[in-house]
Design a protein around this motif. Sequence first.
Motif, PDB file in Angstrom:
ATOM      1  N   ALA A   1       3.861  13.836   8.616  1.00 52.15           N
ATOM      2  CA  ALA A   1       4.068  12.584   7.885  1.00 52.15           C
ATOM      3  C   ALA A   1       3.029  12.373   6.782  1.00 52.15           C
ATOM      4  CB  ALA A   1       4.039  11.402   8.841  1.00 52.15           C
ATOM      5  N   VAL A   2       3.533  11.974   5.635  1.00 46.83           N
ATOM      6  CA  VAL A   2       2.712  11.507   4.520  1.00 46.83           C
ATOM      7  C   VAL A   2       3.130  10.055   4.317  1.00 46.83           C
ATOM      8  CG1 VAL A   2       2.191  11.740   2.066  1.00 46.83           C
ATOM      9  CG2 VAL A   2       2.598  13.789   3.459  1.00 46.83           C
ATOM     10  N   ILE A   3       2.166   9.154   4.391  1.00 46.33           N
ATOM     11  CA  ILE A   3       2.482   7.730   4.347  1.00 46.33           C
ATOM     12  C   ILE A   3       1.821   7.117   3.115  1.00 46.33           C
ATOM     13  CG2 ILE A   3       2.386   5.542   5.598  1.00 46.33           C
ATOM     14  CD1 ILE A   3       2.050   7.380   8.173  1.00 46.33           C
ATOM     15  N   TRP A   4       2.599   6.358   2.380  1.00 46.84           N
ATOM     16  CA  TRP A   4       2.157   5.721   1.146  1.00 46.84           C
ATOM     17  C   TRP A   4       2.090   4.217   1.344  1.00 46.84           C
ATOM     18  CZ3 TRP A   4       1.031   8.933  -2.909  1.00 46.84           C
ATOM     19  CH2 TRP A   4       1.515  10.250  -2.817  1.00 46.84           C
ATOM     20  N   ILE A   5       1.223   3.581   0.589  1.00 49.94           N
ATOM     21  CA  ILE A   5       1.195   2.119   0.531  1.00 49.94           C
ATOM     22  C   ILE A   5       0.759   1.749  -0.883  1.00 49.94           C
ATOM     23  CG2 ILE A   5      -1.176   1.833   1.371  1.00 49.94           C
ATOM     24  CD1 ILE A   5      -0.024  -0.617   2.990  1.00 49.94           C
ATOM     25  N   ARG A   6       1.342   0.682  -1.392  1.00 50.01           N
ATOM     26  CA  ARG A   6       1.024   0.197  -2.737  1.00 50.01           C
ATOM     27  C   ARG A   6       0.619  -1.262  -2.622  1.00 50.01           C
ATOM     28  NH1 ARG A   6       3.919   3.811  -6.345  1.00 50.01           N
ATOM     29  NH2 ARG A   6       5.068   5.285  -5.058  1.00 50.01           N
TER      30      ARG A   6
ATOM     31  N   VAL B   1      -4.947   7.076  -4.745  1.00 50.12           N
ATOM     32  CA  VAL B   1      -4.563   8.264  -5.509  1.00 50.12           C
ATOM     33  C   VAL B   1      -4.117   7.921  -6.926  1.00 50.12           C
ATOM     34  CG1 VAL B   1      -3.977   9.655  -3.483  1.00 50.12           C
ATOM     35  CG2 VAL B   1      -2.211   8.240  -4.556  1.00 50.12           C
ATOM     36  N   ASP B   2      -3.859   6.638  -7.206  1.00 51.73           N
ATOM     37  CA  ASP B   2      -3.413   6.271  -8.550  1.00 51.73           C
ATOM     38  C   ASP B   2      -3.542   4.757  -8.727  1.00 51.73           C
ATOM     39  OD1 ASP B   2      -2.396   6.583 -11.106  1.00 51.73           O
ATOM     40  OD2 ASP B   2      -0.326   6.911 -10.474  1.00 51.73           O
TER      41      ASP B   2
ATOM     42  N   TYR C   1       6.917   8.525   3.932  1.00 51.14           N
ATOM     43  CA  TYR C   1       7.230   7.150   4.327  1.00 51.14           C
ATOM     44  C   TYR C   1       6.397   6.220   3.463  1.00 51.14           C
ATOM     45  CZ  TYR C   1       8.704   9.826   8.387  1.00 51.14           C
ATOM     46  OH  TYR C   1       9.298  10.756   9.207  1.00 51.14           O
ATOM     47  N   GLU C   2       6.871   4.991   3.341  1.00 51.67           N
ATOM     48  CA  GLU C   2       6.071   4.009   2.622  1.00 51.67           C
ATOM     49  C   GLU C   2       6.003   2.708   3.407  1.00 51.67           C
ATOM     50  OE1 GLU C   2       5.584   1.773  -1.682  1.00 51.67           O
ATOM     51  OE2 GLU C   2       6.971   3.469  -1.518  1.00 51.67           O
ATOM     52  N   ILE C   3       4.802   2.185   3.520  1.00 51.73           N
ATOM     53  CA  ILE C   3       4.635   0.846   4.064  1.00 51.73           C
ATOM     54  C   ILE C   3       4.941  -0.096   2.911  1.00 51.73           C
ATOM     55  CG2 ILE C   3       3.018  -0.832   5.020  1.00 51.73           C
ATOM     56  CD1 ILE C   3       1.628   1.555   6.417  1.00 51.73           C
ATOM     57  N   MET C   4       6.034  -0.820   3.053  1.00 50.92           N
ATOM     58  CA  MET C   4       6.534  -1.644   1.956  1.00 50.92           C
ATOM     59  C   MET C   4       5.955  -3.057   1.960  1.00 50.92           C
ATOM     60  SD  MET C   4       8.488   0.527   0.496  1.00 50.92           S
ATOM     61  CE  MET C   4       9.304  -0.505  -0.704  1.00 50.92           C
ATOM     62  N   ASN C   5       5.533  -3.523   3.124  1.00 53.79           N
ATOM     63  CA  ASN C   5       5.136  -4.916   3.237  1.00 53.79           C
ATOM     64  C   ASN C   5       4.219  -5.056   4.451  1.00 53.79           C
ATOM     65  OD1 ASN C   5       5.327  -7.828   3.860  1.00 53.79           O
ATOM     66  ND2 ASN C   5       7.023  -7.840   2.400  1.00 53.79           N
ATOM     67  N   VAL C   6       3.097  -5.716   4.268  1.00 56.63           N
ATOM     68  CA  VAL C   6       2.200  -6.068   5.361  1.00 56.63           C
ATOM     69  C   VAL C   6       1.751  -7.497   5.110  1.00 56.63           C
ATOM     70  CG1 VAL C   6       0.045  -5.578   6.590  1.00 56.63           C
ATOM     71  CG2 VAL C   6       1.307  -3.713   5.513  1.00 56.63           C
ATOM     72  N   SER C   7       1.905  -8.348   6.115  1.00 57.02           N
ATOM     73  CA  SER C   7       1.503  -9.738   5.938  1.00 57.02           C
ATOM     74  C   SER C   7       1.083 -10.324   7.279  1.00 57.02           C
ATOM     75  CB  SER C   7       2.667 -10.551   5.350  1.00 57.02           C
ATOM     76  OG  SER C   7       2.292 -11.892   5.139  1.00 57.02           O
ATOM     77  N   VAL C   8       0.025 -11.116   7.240  1.00 54.99           N
ATOM     78  CA  VAL C   8      -0.473 -11.827   8.417  1.00 54.99           C
ATOM     79  C   VAL C   8      -0.521 -13.306   8.076  1.00 54.99           C
ATOM     80  CG1 VAL C   8      -2.456 -12.136   9.966  1.00 54.99           C
ATOM     81  CG2 VAL C   8      -1.794  -9.838   9.227  1.00 54.99           C
TER      82      VAL C   8
ATOM     83  N   ASN D   1      -2.265  -4.885 -12.004  1.00 58.81           N
ATOM     84  CA  ASN D   1      -2.242  -3.459 -11.694  1.00 58.81           C
ATOM     85  C   ASN D   1      -1.933  -3.174 -10.235  1.00 58.81           C
ATOM     86  OD1 ASN D   1      -3.168  -3.017 -14.391  1.00 58.81           O
ATOM     87  ND2 ASN D   1      -5.224  -3.478 -13.706  1.00 58.81           N
ATOM     88  N   GLN D   2      -1.221  -2.079 -10.024  1.00 58.25           N
ATOM     89  CA  GLN D   2      -0.864  -1.636  -8.676  1.00 58.25           C
ATOM     90  C   GLN D   2      -1.722  -0.444  -8.273  1.00 58.25           C
ATOM     91  OE1 GLN D   2       2.813   0.701  -7.787  1.00 58.25           O
ATOM     92  NE2 GLN D   2       3.388  -1.135  -6.644  1.00 58.25           N
ATOM     93  N   VAL D   3      -2.247  -0.501  -7.044  1.00 60.85           N
ATOM     94  CA  VAL D   3      -3.026   0.602  -6.483  1.00 60.85           C
ATOM     95  C   VAL D   3      -2.105   1.385  -5.552  1.00 60.85           C
ATOM     96  CG1 VAL D   3      -4.996   1.206  -5.026  1.00 60.85           C
ATOM     97  CG2 VAL D   3      -5.171  -0.707  -6.636  1.00 60.85           C
ATOM     98  N   VAL D   4      -2.040   2.694  -5.723  1.00 59.94           N
ATOM     99  CA  VAL D   4      -1.227   3.568  -4.886  1.00 59.94           C
ATOM    100  C   VAL D   4      -2.167   4.320  -3.957  1.00 59.94           C
ATOM    101  CG1 VAL D   4       0.441   5.468  -4.861  1.00 59.94           C
ATOM    102  CG2 VAL D   4       0.442   3.837  -6.768  1.00 59.94           C
ATOM    103  N   MET D   5      -1.871   4.237  -2.647  1.00 66.70           N
ATOM    104  CA  MET D   5      -2.716   4.879  -1.638  1.00 66.70           C
ATOM    105  C   MET D   5      -1.875   5.804  -0.765  1.00 66.70           C
ATOM    106  SD  MET D   5      -5.038   1.549  -0.660  1.00 66.70           S
ATOM    107  CE  MET D   5      -6.430   2.469  -0.027  1.00 66.70           C
ATOM    108  N   ARG D   6      -2.544   6.838  -0.231  1.00 65.00           N
ATOM    109  CA  ARG D   6      -1.850   7.855   0.567  1.00 65.00           C
ATOM    110  C   ARG D   6      -2.660   8.209   1.804  1.00 65.00           C
ATOM    111  NH1 ARG D   6      -0.079  13.969  -1.293  1.00 65.00           N
ATOM    112  NH2 ARG D   6       0.015  14.718   0.817  1.00 65.00           N
ATOM    113  N   LEU D   7      -1.908   8.474   2.881  1.00 67.07           N
ATOM    114  CA  LEU D   7      -2.488   8.956   4.135  1.00 67.07           C
ATOM    115  C   LEU D   7      -1.717  10.194   4.552  1.00 67.07           C
ATOM    116  CD1 LEU D   7      -4.314   8.465   6.694  1.00 67.07           C
ATOM    117  CD2 LEU D   7      -2.374   7.234   7.627  1.00 67.07           C
ATOM    118  N   GLY D   8      -2.424  11.279   4.816  1.00 70.56           N
ATOM    119  CA  GLY D   8      -1.763  12.500   5.268  1.00 70.56           C
ATOM    120  C   GLY D   8      -1.562  13.511   4.177  1.00 70.56           C
TER     121      GLY D   8
END
Length: 151
Positions: free
Chosen positions: A95-100, A120-121, A60-67, A144-151
């Motif tokens: 589940a493996v969850i990604w966020i960029r 992770v990248d 899964y990927e968290i595509m958008n987070v905003s407050v 630059n984009q940071v790629v992060m992973r959970l799980g």
Amino acid sequence: MIRELKRGESLPWTLLLNADPDRAIVEAYMSKSRVFVAENGEQAILGVLVLMPLSENHHYEIMNVSVDLAHFRQGIGRALMTDALTTIQSRDAQAVIWIRTGDLTVDAIGLYESVGFEIVDVIKDYFVTHYAEPIYENGELLRNQVVMRLG
């Protein structure tokens, strides 16, 4: 209160575009995604999180987070992240969850790391090559984009 928006409910476009200013990109993933919102007692939306299943099983990927800027640092982002992660992990134990995110979003990276994500990248010049208009954060060009992973 955190809840999932039902299909057909109005989307909080101001918040969505605050996190990702390219409306066409946001529209492209919205139909495949689940949308979680944080509301106050008057049902005003204070934050949003968009979670999309990926083609690879259990990913899964968290595509958008905003407050909303007026409600920063009040735990809304953390509540959205915790609720979405708990929801998906309770339904999919593998589940493996990604966020960029952008490498200039230090507060966001700190939040993501605090709930268990690991970097992770880093994709060099991602925002320069994938967005028609330049994006600036705190007066600095986002590259630059940071790629992060959970799980």
